[in-house]
Write a protein that holds these residues in place. Structure first.
Motif, PDB file in Angstrom:
ATOM      1  N   LEU A  61       0.831  -1.210   0.000  1.00 33.05           N
ATOM      2  CA  LEU A  61       0.000   0.000   0.000  1.00 33.05           C
ATOM      3  C   LEU A  61       0.862   1.255   0.000  1.00 33.05           C
ATOM      4  O   LEU A  61       0.391   2.337  -0.281  1.00 33.05           O
ATOM      5  N   ARG A  80       2.393  -4.891  -8.044  1.00 30.39           N
ATOM      6  CA  ARG A  80       1.128  -5.194  -7.372  1.00 30.39           C
ATOM      7  C   ARG A  80       0.209  -6.061  -8.234  1.00 30.39           C
ATOM      8  O   ARG A  80      -0.545  -6.884  -7.726  1.00 30.39           O
ATOM      9  N   ARG A  84      -1.143  -8.924  -5.944  1.00 34.70           N
ATOM     10  CA  ARG A  84      -2.490  -8.760  -5.386  1.00 34.70           C
ATOM     11  C   ARG A  84      -3.438  -9.955  -5.579  1.00 34.70           C
ATOM     12  O   ARG A  84      -4.129 -10.333  -4.641  1.00 34.70           O
ATOM     13  N   PRO A  85      -3.487 -10.552  -6.790  1.00 36.37           N
ATOM     14  CA  PRO A  85      -4.425 -11.672  -6.935  1.00 36.37           C
ATOM     15  C   PRO A  85      -4.104 -12.848  -6.013  1.00 36.37           C
ATOM     16  O   PRO A  85      -4.941 -13.727  -5.843  1.00 36.37           O
ATOM     17  N   MET A  89      -6.228  -9.275   2.244  1.00 43.22           N
ATOM     18  CA  MET A  89      -5.885  -8.461   3.406  1.00 43.22           C
ATOM     19  C   MET A  89      -7.095  -7.897   4.110  1.00 43.22           C
ATOM     20  O   MET A  89      -8.156  -7.715   3.542  1.00 43.22           O
ATOM     21  N   LEU A  91      -7.722  -4.746   6.732  1.00 45.27           N
ATOM     22  CA  LEU A  91      -7.126  -3.579   7.379  1.00 45.27           C
ATOM     23  C   LEU A  91      -7.611  -3.472   8.813  1.00 45.27           C
ATOM     24  O   LEU A  91      -8.556  -4.145   9.215  1.00 45.27           O
ATOM     25  N   GLY A  95     -13.647  -0.751   5.426  1.00 40.98           N
ATOM     26  CA  GLY A  95     -14.389   0.326   4.798  1.00 40.98           C
ATOM     27  C   GLY A  95     -15.423  -0.223   3.855  1.00 40.98           C
ATOM     28  O   GLY A  95     -15.085  -0.784   2.826  1.00 40.98           O
ATOM     29  N   TRP A 109     -17.121  -7.026  -4.119  1.00 42.41           N
ATOM     30  CA  TRP A 109     -15.719  -7.381  -3.925  1.00 42.41           C
ATOM     31  C   TRP A 109     -15.343  -8.585  -4.780  1.00 42.41           C
ATOM     32  O   TRP A 109     -14.239  -8.661  -5.337  1.00 42.41           O
ATOM     33  N   GLY A 111     -16.540  -9.326  -7.645  1.00 42.13           N
ATOM     34  CA  GLY A 111     -16.375  -8.847  -9.011  1.00 42.13           C
ATOM     35  C   GLY A 111     -15.016  -8.219  -9.248  1.00 42.13           C
ATOM     36  O   GLY A 111     -14.570  -8.089 -10.380  1.00 42.13           O
ATOM     37  N   CYS A 112     -14.375  -7.809  -8.173  1.00 47.97           N
ATOM     38  CA  CYS A 112     -13.053  -7.175  -8.294  1.00 47.97           C
ATOM     39  C   CYS A 112     -11.918  -8.163  -8.053  1.00 47.97           C
ATOM     40  O   CYS A 112     -10.760  -7.763  -7.979  1.00 47.97           O
TER      41      CYS A 112
ATOM     42  N   MET B   1     -10.690  -8.103 -17.565  1.00 47.56           N
ATOM     43  CA  MET B   1     -10.774  -8.026 -16.092  1.00 47.56           C
ATOM     44  C   MET B   1     -11.061  -6.604 -15.618  1.00 47.56           C
ATOM     45  O   MET B   1     -11.809  -6.379 -14.694  1.00 47.56           O
ATOM     46  N   ARG B   5     -14.149  -5.564 -13.172  1.00 52.09           N
ATOM     47  CA  ARG B   5     -13.980  -4.862 -11.899  1.00 52.09           C
ATOM     48  C   ARG B   5     -14.754  -3.549 -11.889  1.00 52.09           C
ATOM     49  O   ARG B   5     -15.431  -3.217 -10.907  1.00 52.09           O
ATOM     50  N   ARG B  90     -10.109   0.738   1.381  1.00 51.19           N
ATOM     51  CA  ARG B  90     -10.278  -0.711   1.327  1.00 51.19           C
ATOM     52  C   ARG B  90     -10.185  -1.214  -0.110  1.00 51.19           C
ATOM     53  O   ARG B  90      -9.575  -2.256  -0.374  1.00 51.19           O
ATOM     54  N   LEU B  91     -10.797  -0.479  -1.047  1.00 51.17           N
ATOM     55  CA  LEU B  91     -10.761  -0.899  -2.449  1.00 51.17           C
ATOM     56  C   LEU B  91      -9.323  -0.947  -2.971  1.00 51.17           C
ATOM     57  O   LEU B  91      -8.973  -1.797  -3.785  1.00 51.17           O
ATOM     58  N   ARG B  92      -8.498  -0.039  -2.476  1.00 45.16           N
ATOM     59  CA  ARG B  92      -7.112  -0.020  -2.943  1.00 45.16           C
ATOM     60  C   ARG B  92      -6.302  -1.219  -2.471  1.00 45.16           C
ATOM     61  O   ARG B  92      -5.198  -1.438  -2.954  1.00 45.16           O
ATOM     62  N   THR B  93      -6.828  -1.988  -1.517  1.00 45.83           N
ATOM     63  CA  THR B  93      -6.118  -3.195  -1.091  1.00 45.83           C
ATOM     64  C   THR B  93      -6.396  -4.349  -2.045  1.00 45.83           C
ATOM     65  O   THR B  93      -5.791  -5.403  -1.928  1.00 45.83           O
ATOM     66  N   GLY B  94      -7.355  -4.168  -2.940  1.00 40.41           N
ATOM     67  CA  GLY B  94      -7.715  -5.253  -3.852  1.00 40.41           C
ATOM     68  C   GLY B  94      -6.943  -5.173  -5.155  1.00 40.41           C
ATOM     69  O   GLY B  94      -5.894  -4.533  -5.237  1.00 40.41           O
ATOM     70  N   GLU B  95      -7.491  -5.824  -6.161  1.00 37.37           N
ATOM     71  CA  GLU B  95      -6.785  -5.903  -7.434  1.00 37.37           C
ATOM     72  C   GLU B  95      -7.004  -4.676  -8.309  1.00 37.37           C
ATOM     73  O   GLU B  95      -6.244  -4.426  -9.239  1.00 37.37           O
ATOM     74  N   ALA B  96      -8.065  -3.918  -8.037  1.00 34.42           N
ATOM     75  CA  ALA B  96      -8.397  -2.781  -8.897  1.00 34.42           C
ATOM     76  C   ALA B  96      -7.335  -1.693  -8.799  1.00 34.42           C
ATOM     77  O   ALA B  96      -6.813  -1.415  -7.723  1.00 34.42           O
ATOM     78  N   SER B  97      -7.005  -1.077  -9.939  1.00 36.18           N
ATOM     79  CA  SER B  97      -6.056   0.039  -9.932  1.00 36.18           C
ATOM     80  C   SER B  97      -6.782   1.316  -9.530  1.00 36.18           C
ATOM     81  O   SER B  97      -8.006   1.363  -9.496  1.00 36.18           O
TER      82      SER B  97
END
Lengths: 331, 252
Positions: A61, A80, A84-85, A89, A91, A95, A109, A111-112, B1, B5, B90-97
């Motif tokens: 991060l 990343r 990431r895949p 995590m 936190l 949020g 989530w 979907g992401c 992908m 997303r 939180r979204l930034r911890t995932g795979e999305a840029s």
């Protein structure tokens, strides 16, 4: 490369907030450790010790000010997309939009996330299936924490970062979470956990590190960390008797002793030998030792000695299995 | 992908929009209401100066209302709300840029805005006897730049909003300046030349001019290029500011 079987590899890690020099603040100072595949590693420390600052660097991060992080052999910040895949995590504070339901949150989530579990499976893992259609704002703090965990687990991660995962959970939910984490580890998931609850680290961790002022001061298994700390025997000296009347303390295996207001504390690595010697002496003299109390060190005691700001009692005389001492006893 | 997303985030954001009655009202009804309300004002100021009919001014000005109310204002509110609820973090911890997160969040606003633009064109041409679109390329360029610029400006604006409540307040400067000076209510041609020149430098003016010129015609190549350049410059500036100053989590 030197990675071998280590999944997380941290060398000389530094993180600085603000400008260089006196105005900035270095939250992470030269931290190094490795976590092997399938291992559960706990990072302990008081508030402000640098746990979350460290974990955020491992999660990719933020970019470290110095040193090197490798997660699954890659730089989690620069690479990343690759990392990431394969990681999940949680936190310290989740949020979620308060007007989505638990199921809608998980669906979003999923979907992401590459290779996501089905929504109901993810909710089932953390026992939220019955609460699937409840809005996030109506979930309790503990339920939100579990929802957060469901999101962390949704992509079946190889590495799981959990920043205080059980804060705010009731005892039952905490034990459920422990069980879940144990199951995941049994399936080969590598887990890095920070926690305030020492019994959590004692129950779950294969190895742990204790941080103080941005540095790792001790690493080892819970047993090793505790083993480095002496057991204690406490009792009140009967009136008219003094420490000098005891048998020679060295022969009893006593490392050091303290006397405050007639109460004696003996520290020893050989609790049984010391205690036997003491009790035999008391019997021979026909004495009653008021308030007699003998106990081995707990992780809490070790933690307080290491992480506390003051000079650790007795620490200078302990040594042994644990790689102690990057500055313990300083300050 | 990337698409998956963004659709996942956009779908969640659409659900949230549908559950926020006030935002929904602003997004769906306000542009139409503004166009209708302003039409009365326009009819008093002799629009012949601008070479357009009252309906032409009102309908093409509505593109600006759509960008301001549906995209800009709505997105400032939702981005601030997501930031303060730690959703962005939180979204930034995932795979999305980062770009995917911003675009995904903006998706419902963009979709509603596009739908309204289509309704506007159909209604204008079919019922209000406006001419068919003269230069679709300019109209489309204006629309795309307008959307990109509104999203980027919205993201920049969130920097100065501390709470969801203040999000409404911080959008006011751009809203007022654009309503007065970007040709939404009255075409800039009506102003004295120097004032008009200044107004053409405002962010939304070139977008409205491009869309207006694209629909109604009468824009020569020089004017079109100038508008394109101004709109691009504002968009680039806003994107730069987002990259430099956008905050993904609340100020501690």
């Amino acid at each position: 490369m030197d990675i071998g079987d280590s999944v997380i590899d941290v060398t000389g890690l530094r993180r600085r907030y603000g400008p260089a020099g006196g105005k900035g603040f270095e939250a992470v100072r030269d931290v190094s450790f490795t976590v092997g595949r399938g291992e559960l590693f706990a990072l302990l420390g008081t508030n402000g010790a640098g746990k979350t600052s460290t974990v955020e660097l491992l999660e990719g991060l933020a970019r470290p000010t110095g040193g090197r992080v490798r997660v699954l052999g890659h730089d989690p910040y620069a690479e990343r997309r690759v990392v990431r895949p394969r990681v999940g995590m949680m936190l310290q504070e989740g949020g979620f939009p308060s007007d989505l339901t638990a199921a809608e949150t998980v669906r979003m989530w999923a979907g992401c996330t590459t290779g996501a579990r089905p929504v109901d499976e993810a909710l089932g893992l953390v026992k939220l299936a019955k609460r699937r259609d409840v809005r996030v704002k109506q979930l309790s703090g503990g339920e939100r924490r579990r929802l957060d965990l469901a999101l962390a687990l949704i992509g079946r991660p190889e590495v799981l970062f959990l920043d205080e995962p059980t804060t705010g959970l009731d005892p039952e939910a905490r034990h459920d979470t422990w069980e879940l984490v144990r199951r995941l580890r049994a399936d080969g998931t590598t887990v890095l956990l920070t926690t305030h609850y020492l019994e959590e680290a004692e129950a779950l961790a294969d190895r742990l590190a204790i941080m103080r002022e941005g540095q790792v001061v001790v690493t080892g298994s819970p047993g090793e960390v505790i083993g480095a700390y002496p057991a204690r025997i406490r009792f009140a000296m009967p009136p008219g008797w003094f420490v000098g009347d005891l048998p020679p303390l060295g022969e009893l295996g006593v490392l050091r002793h303290e006397e405050t207001d007639g109460r004696i504390e003996l520290q020893t690595h050989e609790l049984q030998r010391t205690l036997t010697g003491l009790l035999v002496w008391a019997r021979d003299k026909g004495l009653e030792l008021d308030g007699l109390d003998a106990r081995t060190a707990s992780l809490e005691e070790a933690f307080l000695a290491i992480a506390g700001a003051g000079a650790p009692t007795g620490a200078s005389e302990t040594s042994g299995a644990v790689g102690t001492n990057t500055g313990r006893g300083e300050r | 992908m990337t698409t998956t997303r963004m659709l996942a985030m956009g779908r969640a954001e659409l659900l949230l929009l549908s559950r926020n009655k006030m935002a929904l009202y602003v997004a769906l009804l306000l542009p139409a209401f503004m166009a209708w309300a302003m039409r009365n004002g326009i009819s008093k100021i002799d629009p012949e100066d601008a070479g357009m009919s009252v309906n032409e001014i009102a309908l093409t000005g509505a593109f600006g209302y759509i960008l301001l109310f549906v995209v800009y204002q709505n997105l400032v509110s939702s981005l601030v709300a997501r930031r303060e609820e730690l959703v962005l973090k939180r979204l930034r911890t995932g795979e999305a840029s980062d770009v995917e997160i911003l675009a995904g969040t903006a998706l419902p606003s963009v979709a509603v805005a596009l739908a309204q633009c289509v309704v506007l064109l159909v209604a204008g041409i079919a019922w209000l006897d406006l001419r068919a679109v003269t230069r679709p390329d300019l109209l489309l360029a204006g629309l795309v730049l307008g959307l990109a610029m509104s999203i980027a400006l919205a993201a920049v604006t969130t920097v100065i909003a501390k709470t969801v409540e203040s999000a409404q307040l911080v959008t006011t400067p751009l809203m007022v300046v654009s309503l007065m000076g970007s040709g939404l209510v009255v075409p800039v041609e009506i102003f004295p030349d120097t004032v008009a020149e200044v107004c053409r430098l405002l962010p939304l003016t070139p977008v409205v001019e491009l869309m207006r010129g694209g629909w109604l015609g009468g824009m020569d190549a020089g004017e079109a290029l100038r508008s394109l350049a101004t709109a691009l410059a504002w968009t680039a500036l806003a994107v730069f500011a987002v990259r430099r100053w956008f905050r993904w989590e609340p100020r501690r």
